[in-house]
Design a protein around this motif. Structure first.
Motif, short mmCIF file in Angstrom:
data_model
loop_
_atom_site.label_atom_id
_atom_site.label_comp_id
_atom_site.label_asym_id
_atom_site.label_seq_id
_atom_site.Cartn_x
_atom_site.Cartn_y
_atom_site.Cartn_z
N VAL A 160 0.85 -1.18 0.00
CA VAL A 160 0.00 0.00 0.00
C VAL A 160 0.89 1.24 0.00
O VAL A 160 1.85 1.32 0.77
CB VAL A 160 -0.93 0.02 1.23
N SER A 161 0.58 2.20 -0.86
CA SER A 161 1.34 3.44 -0.93
C SER A 161 0.48 4.58 -0.36
O SER A 161 -0.67 4.75 -0.76
CB SER A 161 1.73 3.76 -2.38
N VAL A 162 1.06 5.32 0.59
CA VAL A 162 0.32 6.34 1.32
C VAL A 162 1.18 7.60 1.43
O VAL A 162 2.38 7.50 1.70
CB VAL A 162 -0.03 5.82 2.74
N PRO A 163 0.61 8.78 1.24
CA PRO A 163 1.39 10.00 1.45
C PRO A 163 1.60 10.28 2.93
O PRO A 163 0.74 9.99 3.76
CB PRO A 163 0.53 11.08 0.78
N SER A 164 2.73 10.86 3.25
CA SER A 164 3.08 11.14 4.64
C SER A 164 2.28 12.31 5.18
O SER A 164 2.23 13.38 4.56
CB SER A 164 4.57 11.46 4.75
N PRO A 165 1.67 12.17 6.34
CA PRO A 165 0.99 13.31 6.97
C PRO A 165 1.94 14.42 7.39
O PRO A 165 1.51 15.55 7.62
CB PRO A 165 0.33 12.69 8.21
N VAL A 166 3.22 14.11 7.45
CA VAL A 166 4.21 15.10 7.88
C VAL A 166 4.50 16.10 6.77
O VAL A 166 4.62 17.30 7.01
CB VAL A 166 5.50 14.40 8.34
N THR A 167 4.61 15.62 5.54
CA THR A 167 5.02 16.48 4.42
C THR A 167 3.91 16.79 3.44
O THR A 167 4.04 17.72 2.63
CB THR A 167 6.16 15.81 3.64
N SER A 168 2.82 16.05 3.48
CA SER A 168 1.80 16.14 2.44
C SER A 168 0.45 16.54 3.01
O SER A 168 -0.01 15.99 4.01
CB SER A 168 1.67 14.78 1.74
N GLY A 169 -0.22 17.48 2.34
CA GLY A 169 -1.58 17.83 2.73
C GLY A 169 -2.53 16.67 2.53
O GLY A 169 -3.46 16.46 3.33
N THR A 170 -2.32 15.89 1.46
CA THR A 170 -3.12 14.69 1.24
C THR A 170 -2.92 13.71 2.39
O THR A 170 -3.87 13.07 2.86
CB THR A 170 -2.74 14.03 -0.08
N GLY A 171 -1.68 13.57 2.83
CA GLY A 171 -1.37 12.67 3.93
C GLY A 171 -2.09 13.08 5.20
O GLY A 171 -2.64 12.24 5.92
N VAL A 199 2.17 -0.53 4.68
CA VAL A 199 2.68 0.54 3.82
C VAL A 199 4.05 0.19 3.24
O VAL A 199 5.00 -0.12 3.97
CB VAL A 199 2.75 1.87 4.61
N LEU A 200 4.13 0.26 1.92
CA LEU A 200 5.40 0.10 1.23
C LEU A 200 6.28 1.31 1.47
O LEU A 200 7.48 1.18 1.77
CB LEU A 200 5.15 -0.07 -0.28
N GLN A 201 5.70 2.50 1.35
CA GLN A 201 6.45 3.73 1.55
C GLN A 201 5.47 4.87 1.81
O GLN A 201 4.34 4.87 1.31
CB GLN A 201 7.29 4.07 0.31
N TYR A 202 5.91 5.82 2.61
CA TYR A 202 5.19 7.07 2.77
C TYR A 202 5.82 8.08 1.82
O TYR A 202 6.99 8.45 1.99
CB TYR A 202 5.28 7.57 4.21
N SER A 205 4.82 13.49 -1.32
CA SER A 205 3.75 14.20 -2.02
C SER A 205 2.51 13.34 -2.14
O SER A 205 2.59 12.11 -2.27
CB SER A 205 4.23 14.59 -3.43
N GLY A 206 1.34 13.99 -2.12
CA GLY A 206 0.09 13.28 -2.33
C GLY A 206 -0.13 12.84 -3.75
O GLY A 206 -0.98 11.98 -4.03
N LEU A 207 0.62 13.39 -4.69
CA LEU A 207 0.50 13.02 -6.10
C LEU A 207 1.19 11.70 -6.39
O LEU A 207 0.79 10.97 -7.30
CB LEU A 207 1.12 14.10 -6.99
N ALA A 208 2.23 11.36 -5.63
CA ALA A 208 3.11 10.25 -5.98
C ALA A 208 2.48 8.86 -5.89
O ALA A 208 2.78 7.99 -6.73
CB ALA A 208 4.38 10.30 -5.12
N PRO A 209 1.62 8.56 -4.91
CA PRO A 209 1.14 7.18 -4.77
C PRO A 209 0.46 6.61 -6.00
O PRO A 209 0.59 5.41 -6.29
CB PRO A 209 0.19 7.26 -3.58
N ALA A 210 -0.28 7.42 -6.74
CA ALA A 210 -0.95 6.90 -7.95
C ALA A 210 0.07 6.38 -8.94
O ALA A 210 -0.12 5.32 -9.56
CB ALA A 210 -1.80 8.00 -8.59
N GLY A 211 1.19 7.07 -9.10
CA GLY A 211 2.24 6.60 -10.00
C GLY A 211 2.91 5.34 -9.49
O GLY A 211 3.26 4.45 -10.27
N ALA A 221 -3.22 2.59 -3.54
CA ALA A 221 -2.78 3.88 -3.00
C ALA A 221 -3.96 4.57 -2.35
O ALA A 221 -5.11 4.42 -2.76
CB ALA A 221 -2.22 4.76 -4.11
N VAL A 222 -3.67 5.35 -1.31
CA VAL A 222 -4.63 6.28 -0.74
C VAL A 222 -4.26 7.66 -1.26
O VAL A 222 -3.13 8.13 -1.05
CB VAL A 222 -4.59 6.26 0.80
N THR A 223 -5.19 8.31 -1.94
CA THR A 223 -4.88 9.58 -2.58
C THR A 223 -6.15 10.32 -2.94
O THR A 223 -7.25 9.75 -2.88
CB THR A 223 -4.02 9.34 -3.85
#
Length: 333
Positions: A160-171, A199-202, A205-211, A221-223
């Protein structure tokens, strides 16, 4: 390090005011953009064609953008912040980083999608959902996820790919959505700890998980689903969008004039443009899709899909700080 994603130098006329000059010597403004890179470029090009003012556009994820703006040395570095969830703009306002501006275009945006005093205005909506690789789901014998608990399936461990809540508004949006869904912050953090094992990686950016999912590096991905739709339109044909039946959160993507803007008049003109129907439609040949905040701009039906919205974007800067600190201490150190 900041990297400009593009400088639009299509100047239609010359200005006589003593203002900041761009690389061509013409009037320019600096815009910090926290949306899809191609959309940032389209906005910049459209504004320059409309006004003659060059745009020096820099793209950063929302959390990184807020951190950049919060540095004392950054005062006056940018004129406008464009894109990214409005809750981050509330944090920026609490830190004295924004300047209020009520655009003539503002009445076209519903009152609940903007700050009534003009600190920020909503210019798109994003619905949080799941972006899955159908081919990989089929290989694992899994259905398209339609519950937050579906992400906890053993088959999805490290997939599962998830954006980080620390750096990303999506996260931050996915984490705060758990507060709304489960009733309190501790329950949200307990779910986040369960999800962490999957989670594979945080991503920053919120854009990255879809890719990441489109390339087959992860399965789900959660996005915000506009990122999934954009990746599918760009050729990642295995991607499918779904929404959790328990409900999900959403973002109000915002635009605001920044305090200490070098050219406030040009910044006001840019915000007028950003709110306009032309900008929200992204212009001819647009390759990025968003849900508009204006009723006179058509919406892409793929970005709603019957999603149940259970939470309004959180506008409490204190909650964001608490949740992010707790996430770093209790979930992902």
């Amino acid at each position: 390090m900041l990297a400009a994603v593009g400088v639009v130098a299509v100047a239609l006329f010359t200005w006589s005011l003593a203002v900041v000059a761009g690389p061509t010597g013409r009037r320019s403004i600096s815009v910090l953009c926290s949306s899809i890179e191609t959309l940032c470029q389209q906005w910049a090009l459209g504004f320059t064609r409309r006004s003659g003012i060059e745009v020096i556009m820099v793209r950063l994820p929302t959390g990184e953008a807020l951190a950049r703006l919060s540095r004392p040395a950054s005062a006056g570095e940018f004129d406008v912040w464009h894109g990214g969830p409005s809750d981050m703009y509330e944090v920026a306002r609490s830190r004295g980083l924004l300047a209020p501006y009520l655009s003539p275009e503002v009445d076209a945006v519903a009152a609940d999608l903007r700050d009534l005093d003009g600190w920020w205005t909503g210019i798109y909506l994003g619905v949080l959902g799941f972006c899955s690789n159908q081919r990989l789901l089929d290989e694992l014998g899994l259905d398209v996820p339609r519950s937050w608990d579906d992400l906890l399936a053993p088959e999805l461990r490290d997939r599962v790919s998830v954006p980080s809540p620390v750096t990303s508004g999506t996260g931050y949006t996915w984490l705060s959505t758990q507060v709304q869904r489960l009733g309190d912050e501790q329950a949200a953090l307990a779910y986040a700890r369960q999800l962490d094992t999957q989670v594979l990686q945080y991503t920053n950016s919120g854009l990255a998980p879809a890719g990441v999912v489109g390339r087959g590096e992860a399965v789900v991905a959660v996005t915000f689903t506009q990122h999934c739709v954009q990746a599918a339109d760009a050729g990642m044909s295995d991607l499918v969008v779904s929404y959790p039946h328990e409900g999900t959160g959403f973002e109000i993507g915002a635009v605001a004039v920044l305090a200490h803007a070098a050219d406030p008049d040009a910044a006001h003109a840019y915000v007028d443009w950003a709110i306009s129907g032309e900008a929200q439609a992204a212009g001819p040949g647009a390759v990025a899709v968003q849900l508009p905040t204006r009723d006179d701009v058509p919406a892409d039906a793929r970005l709603t899909g019957g999603a149940l919205l259970i939470s309004h974007p959180d506008l409490d800067p204190g909650m964001r700080e608490r949740l992010v600190d707790a996430f770093q201490a209790q979930v992902h150190r």
